[in-house]
Design a protein around this motif. Structure first.
Motif, PDB file in Angstrom:
ATOM      1  N   ILE A  79     -11.190  -0.172  -0.644  1.00 52.44           N
ATOM      2  CA  ILE A  79     -10.811   1.013  -0.622  1.00 52.44           C
ATOM      3  C   ILE A  79     -10.895   1.190  -2.208  1.00 52.44           C
ATOM      4  O   ILE A  79     -11.298   0.399  -3.197  1.00 52.44           O
ATOM      5  CB  ILE A  79      -8.931   1.045  -0.362  1.00 52.44           C
ATOM      6  CG1 ILE A  79      -8.601   0.836   1.516  1.00 52.44           C
ATOM      7  CG2 ILE A  79      -8.524   2.293  -0.829  1.00 52.44           C
ATOM      8  CD1 ILE A  79      -7.800   0.732   1.778  1.00 52.44           C
ATOM      9  N   TRP A 107       0.969  -1.293  -0.144  1.00 46.00           N
ATOM     10  CA  TRP A 107       0.056   0.145   0.536  1.00 46.00           C
ATOM     11  C   TRP A 107       1.239   1.654  -0.136  1.00 46.00           C
ATOM     12  O   TRP A 107       0.681   1.963  -0.459  1.00 46.00           O
ATOM     13  CB  TRP A 107      -0.914   0.137   1.183  1.00 46.00           C
ATOM     14  CG  TRP A 107      -2.339  -0.838   0.787  1.00 46.00           C
ATOM     15  CD1 TRP A 107      -2.379  -2.251   0.928  1.00 46.00           C
ATOM     16  CD2 TRP A 107      -3.124  -0.757  -0.138  1.00 46.00           C
ATOM     17  NE1 TRP A 107      -3.582  -2.722   0.676  1.00 46.00           N
ATOM     18  CE2 TRP A 107      -3.876  -1.680  -0.309  1.00 46.00           C
ATOM     19  CE3 TRP A 107      -3.033   0.666  -0.999  1.00 46.00           C
ATOM     20  CZ2 TRP A 107      -5.355  -1.951  -1.145  1.00 46.00           C
ATOM     21  CZ3 TRP A 107      -4.806   0.644  -2.107  1.00 46.00           C
ATOM     22  CH2 TRP A 107      -5.461  -0.741  -1.867  1.00 46.00           C
ATOM     23  N   PHE A 138     -10.404  -3.756  -4.000  1.00 45.14           N
ATOM     24  CA  PHE A 138     -10.037  -2.284  -3.691  1.00 45.14           C
ATOM     25  C   PHE A 138     -10.396  -2.074  -5.168  1.00 45.14           C
ATOM     26  O   PHE A 138     -10.236  -3.087  -6.525  1.00 45.14           O
ATOM     27  CB  PHE A 138      -8.951  -1.750  -3.742  1.00 45.14           C
ATOM     28  CG  PHE A 138      -7.600  -2.206  -4.521  1.00 45.14           C
ATOM     29  CD1 PHE A 138      -6.754  -0.961  -5.316  1.00 45.14           C
ATOM     30  CD2 PHE A 138      -6.747  -3.202  -4.205  1.00 45.14           C
ATOM     31  CE1 PHE A 138      -6.023  -1.735  -6.026  1.00 45.14           C
ATOM     32  CE2 PHE A 138      -5.527  -3.829  -4.419  1.00 45.14           C
ATOM     33  CZ  PHE A 138      -5.398  -2.316  -5.818  1.00 45.14           C
TER      34      PHE A 138
END
Length: 130
Positions: A72, A22, A117
C-alpha cells in the motif's frame, strides 16, 4: 466494461490489532466482522462501494515470509510528509529497510505485523463524501 478496485484482503495474525492501526492511518471505520476476530473489514465512513477501497483483515496462522509482492502507498491529506511520518510512527509504524538509497522522496514503513507500505510526498485532497 471494466472493473473497479473495491477491496484489498490482507492475511494477518491479529485482525483486531491490524484493523485498529489501519483505521487510525486512513481515518477508516470498522464496517463488518465475520466472527469474533477472524475477519474484519474496514473502510471509509461512507461504507463499501465508494471511491476508496476497503481493507479486509483475514486471520492466518502462516507467518509473513519475505518482502511483500504488493504493498500500500499512502499520501498525507491534511499535513506535510514530515508531520504525517511522525503521526504514523506514533501509531506503531516502523521504518523498513528494503534496499532504499536514502534519496527517495518517500518513506518505507512497516505496519505492526511487518507489512511494508510507503508514505509518499504529495499531499492529496480528501475524498468527497468520505
Amino acid at each position: 466494461m471494466s472493473c473497479r478496485f473495491s477491496e484489498l484482503v490482507v492475511d494477518c495474525a491479529d485482525p483486531v490489532e491490524l484493523s485498529r492501526f489501519w483505521c487510525a492511518v486512513l481515518d477508516y471505520v470498522e464496517l463488518s466482522r465475520e466472527t469474533a476476530d477472524d475477519g474484519i473489514e474496514i473502510g471509509p465512513p461512507s461504507g463499501f462501494g465508494g471511491a476508496a477501497p476497503t481493507l479486509v483483515f483475514s486471520r492466518t496462522a502462516e507467518p509473513k515470509a519475505g518482502k511483500l509482492r504488493m504493498h500500500i502507498d499512502v499520501n498525507p491529506v491534511d499535513r506535510d510528509q514530515d508531520a504525517e511520518l511522525a503521526r504514523l510512527l506514533s501509531l506503531g509504524a516502523r521504518p523498513a529497510e528494503i534496499g532504499q538509497t536514502g534519496e527517495e522522496a518517500w518513506h518505507t514503513l512497516q505496519d505492526p505485523e511487518g507489512n511494508e507500505f510507503c508514505l509518499l510526498h504529495s499531499r492529496l485532497p480528501e475524498l468527497a463524501g468520505d
